[in-house]
Design a protein around this motif. Structure first.
Motif, PDB file in Angstrom:
ATOM      1  N   THR A 164      43.895 -21.829  -4.421  1.00 37.64           N
ATOM      2  CA  THR A 164      42.852 -22.815  -4.740  1.00 37.64           C
ATOM      3  C   THR A 164      43.374 -23.840  -5.736  1.00 37.64           C
ATOM      4  O   THR A 164      43.148 -25.046  -5.572  1.00 37.64           O
ATOM      5  CB  THR A 164      41.606 -22.108  -5.306  1.00 37.64           C
ATOM      6  OG1 THR A 164      41.133 -21.174  -4.336  1.00 37.64           O
ATOM      7  CG2 THR A 164      40.510 -23.102  -5.635  1.00 37.64           C
ATOM      8  N   GLU A 201      33.159 -29.280  -9.951  1.00 37.06           N
ATOM      9  CA  GLU A 201      33.923 -30.441 -10.416  1.00 37.06           C
ATOM     10  C   GLU A 201      34.515 -30.211 -11.810  1.00 37.06           C
ATOM     11  O   GLU A 201      35.646 -30.597 -12.078  1.00 37.06           O
ATOM     12  CB  GLU A 201      32.994 -31.655 -10.423  1.00 37.06           C
ATOM     13  CG  GLU A 201      33.563 -32.987 -10.035  1.00 37.06           C
ATOM     14  CD  GLU A 201      34.581 -33.018  -8.915  1.00 37.06           C
ATOM     15  OE1 GLU A 201      35.680 -33.533  -9.183  1.00 37.06           O
ATOM     16  OE2 GLU A 201      34.322 -32.567  -7.800  1.00 37.06           O
ATOM     17  N   ILE A 212      43.781 -27.892  -5.158  1.00 33.60           N
ATOM     18  CA  ILE A 212      43.211 -28.884  -6.084  1.00 33.60           C
ATOM     19  C   ILE A 212      44.296 -29.876  -6.499  1.00 33.60           C
ATOM     20  O   ILE A 212      44.093 -31.089  -6.485  1.00 33.60           O
ATOM     21  CB  ILE A 212      42.593 -28.187  -7.313  1.00 33.60           C
ATOM     22  CG1 ILE A 212      41.335 -27.415  -6.916  1.00 33.60           C
ATOM     23  CG2 ILE A 212      42.274 -29.193  -8.411  1.00 33.60           C
ATOM     24  CD1 ILE A 212      40.808 -26.489  -7.994  1.00 33.60           C
ATOM     25  N   ARG A 236      32.350 -24.716  -2.615  1.00 37.84           N
ATOM     26  CA  ARG A 236      33.289 -25.667  -3.193  1.00 37.84           C
ATOM     27  C   ARG A 236      33.472 -25.407  -4.695  1.00 37.84           C
ATOM     28  O   ARG A 236      32.512 -25.101  -5.401  1.00 37.84           O
ATOM     29  CB  ARG A 236      32.783 -27.084  -2.978  1.00 37.84           C
ATOM     30  CG  ARG A 236      33.759 -28.119  -3.449  1.00 37.84           C
ATOM     31  CD  ARG A 236      33.240 -29.511  -3.225  1.00 37.84           C
ATOM     32  NE  ARG A 236      34.193 -30.444  -3.791  1.00 37.84           N
ATOM     33  CZ  ARG A 236      34.633 -31.500  -3.169  1.00 37.84           C
ATOM     34  NH1 ARG A 236      34.196 -31.783  -1.975  1.00 37.84           N
ATOM     35  NH2 ARG A 236      35.490 -32.297  -3.743  1.00 37.84           N
ATOM     36  N   THR A 237      34.695 -25.565  -5.156  1.00 37.02           N
ATOM     37  CA  THR A 237      34.993 -25.376  -6.577  1.00 37.02           C
ATOM     38  C   THR A 237      34.254 -26.450  -7.381  1.00 37.02           C
ATOM     39  O   THR A 237      34.344 -27.633  -7.054  1.00 37.02           O
ATOM     40  CB  THR A 237      36.511 -25.494  -6.813  1.00 37.02           C
ATOM     41  OG1 THR A 237      37.177 -24.593  -5.943  1.00 37.02           O
ATOM     42  CG2 THR A 237      36.864 -25.181  -8.245  1.00 37.02           C
ATOM     43  N   ARG A 287      37.617 -28.172 -11.433  1.00 35.50           N
ATOM     44  CA  ARG A 287      38.693 -28.984 -10.859  1.00 35.50           C
ATOM     45  C   ARG A 287      39.300 -29.882 -11.935  1.00 35.50           C
ATOM     46  O   ARG A 287      40.525 -30.005 -12.053  1.00 35.50           O
ATOM     47  CB  ARG A 287      38.162 -29.840  -9.706  1.00 35.50           C
ATOM     48  CG  ARG A 287      37.639 -29.050  -8.542  1.00 35.50           C
ATOM     49  CD  ARG A 287      36.864 -29.963  -7.582  1.00 35.50           C
ATOM     50  NE  ARG A 287      37.684 -30.527  -6.541  1.00 35.50           N
ATOM     51  CZ  ARG A 287      38.098 -29.867  -5.481  1.00 35.50           C
ATOM     52  NH1 ARG A 287      37.787 -28.622  -5.338  1.00 35.50           N
ATOM     53  NH2 ARG A 287      38.828 -30.449  -4.565  1.00 35.50           N
ATOM     54  N   ASP A 288      38.426 -30.503 -12.710  1.00 33.64           N
ATOM     55  CA  ASP A 288      38.903 -31.389 -13.780  1.00 33.64           C
ATOM     56  C   ASP A 288      39.709 -30.618 -14.819  1.00 33.64           C
ATOM     57  O   ASP A 288      40.719 -31.109 -15.325  1.00 33.64           O
ATOM     58  CB  ASP A 288      37.717 -32.098 -14.449  1.00 33.64           C
ATOM     59  CG  ASP A 288      37.038 -33.099 -13.527  1.00 33.64           C
ATOM     60  OD1 ASP A 288      37.670 -33.508 -12.528  1.00 33.64           O
ATOM     61  OD2 ASP A 288      35.870 -33.449 -13.793  1.00 33.64           O
TER      62      ASP A 288
END
Length: 153
Positions: free
Chosen positions: A88, A48, A92, A45-46, A51-52
């Motif tokens: 990806t 956090e 997101i 998983r990417t 992602r932010d």
């Protein structure tokens, strides 16, 4: 009863009976509750923070009136040393509700402009509402011409 007899009685495998029996010995009646099949972790998983950062870049680019698509965000993140694929980034953004989906193609249902027309034996088209010239016709009592399907129903 043996594992095989219990399995035959309930229509399951001996392996399942054995597994449930040993779960019951360690957990008690909770062993028979349904279990989630979801994995315990998602190691790929990417993170956090990444992602932010992608979402923050989207907001910054949009506020400045610049292109804020996945390709642009990918380039900006690459300059920061964060390598993610365009797909990806798109996932997101979509998960965060920041993408307004636009269909890339027309739906197949829009391909057909009108109902198909029948062709006569000479190859000329006929109206879809008119009876086929090859179909036998009959006269009803009112004197109108109908196709066999219409007169027999």
């Amino acid at each position: 009863m043996s594992y095989g007899q219990v399995a035959a009685r309930y229509g399951v495998s001996k392996t399942l009976v054995h597994k449930l029996h040993h779960r019951w010995l360690t957990e008690g009646d909770a062993a028979y509750e349904p279990r989630s099949r979801r994995p315990g972790s998602t190691p790929n998983r990417t993170p956090e923070r990444v992602r932010d950062r992608a979402l923050q870049l989207r907001d910054e680019l949009t506020a400045n009136g610049l292109d804020a698509g996945a390709d642009t965000i990918t380039e900006h993140l690459a300059r920061e040393g964060i390598l993610l694929s365009r797909t990806t980034i798109w996932r997101i953004l979509k998960a965060a509700g920041r993408v307004t989906t636009q269909p890339q193609k027309r739906p197949r249902s829009s391909w057909r402009r009108s109902p198909p027309t029948a062709r006569t034996s000479s190859g000329s088209p006929t109206s879809p509402t008119s009876p086929s010239p090859m179909a036998p016709t009959s006269r009803s009592s009112a004197g109108s011409t109908t196709t066999p399907a219409a007169c027999c129903t």
